[in-house]
Design a protein around this motif. Structure first.
Motif: not given
Length: 213
Positions: A28-32, A59-60, A64-71, A171-173
């Motif tokens: 989870a830390d890697d993803v965040q 993202s689920v 690669p996480g998208t929520v921080a970008l969406l906000d 694309v986010l990777l």
């Protein structure tokens, strides 16, 4: 065309399995940490700086996480459209109104997705976007994207083409997911840029940043 598709599909399945296996090992830390880096890189892009409407996705899991970008985009006053998966794998769209406006939805035996609960705008709403963020598992040095295989975003790209819309395709990777070559099918279309935690790589128009290859 059909021959090209048949030849490419086994290679795509193998590459998907390899990438999903690597993603499954992320903490989870890697993803965040990667999500924060991706948001910072993406927000510096001129395409997003000038965008009024951005079509994206939530993202689920270890994507690669998208929520921080969406906000961050929403805080800038950007209209963010998010997909709603339809029974035939096509996508409807609805405006993002913050994390509280998302519902966890399971579609049959597929993974659960986070989808907006607001008014449906119709599949053609994506043509209003200045930028489309495409989910993916890999992109190659030509800009060809490897998706999950459901075909939803192939329909989106075909719809954009029919509408004469020309949004920036991004694309986010993760860094390791920029590969030498993705197996190609006749309908595949290159993206304009890939954003990774270490930088941005552009296709067909030079490179920006330190690159993710």
């Amino acid at each position: 065309m059909n021959h090209i598709g048949r030849a490419a599909e086994p290679g795509k399945r193998m590459l998907r399995r390899e990438i999903l296996t690597v993603r499954s090992r992320l903490t989870a830390d890697d993803v965040q940490e990667a999500a924060n880096a991706l948001a910072g890189r993406a927000l510096e892009l001129p395409e997003l700086a000038h965008a009024r409407t951005v079509a994206a996705y939530v993202s689920v899991g270890t994507e690669p996480g998208t929520v921080a970008l969406l906000d961050a985009l929403r805080a800038r006053g950007v209209r963010v459209l998010l997909p709603v998966l339809l029974p035939d794998n096509d996508l409807d769209w609805s405006a993002y109104a913050g994390e509280g406006s998302l519902a966890r939805v399971r579609h049959g035996g597929k993974m659960a997705l986070f989808e907006p609960v607001g008014d449906r705008l119709g599949p053609d709403a994506v043509a209003e976007a200045d930028v489309v963020l495409l989910p993916g598992l890999a992109v190659d040095t030509r800009g060809l994207r490897l998706g999950r295989g459901g075909g939803s975003y192939d329909r989106v790209l075909a719809r954009l083409e029919r509408a004469g819309a020309r949004p920036a395709l991004l694309v986010l990777l993760y860094d390791s997911e920029v590969v030498a070559r993705v197996p190609e099918e006749a309908h595949d279309r290159p993206v304009h840029a890939v954003v990774t935690p270490s930088g941005v790589r552009r296709f067909g128009g030079g490179e920006d940043g330190s690159g993710g290859a």
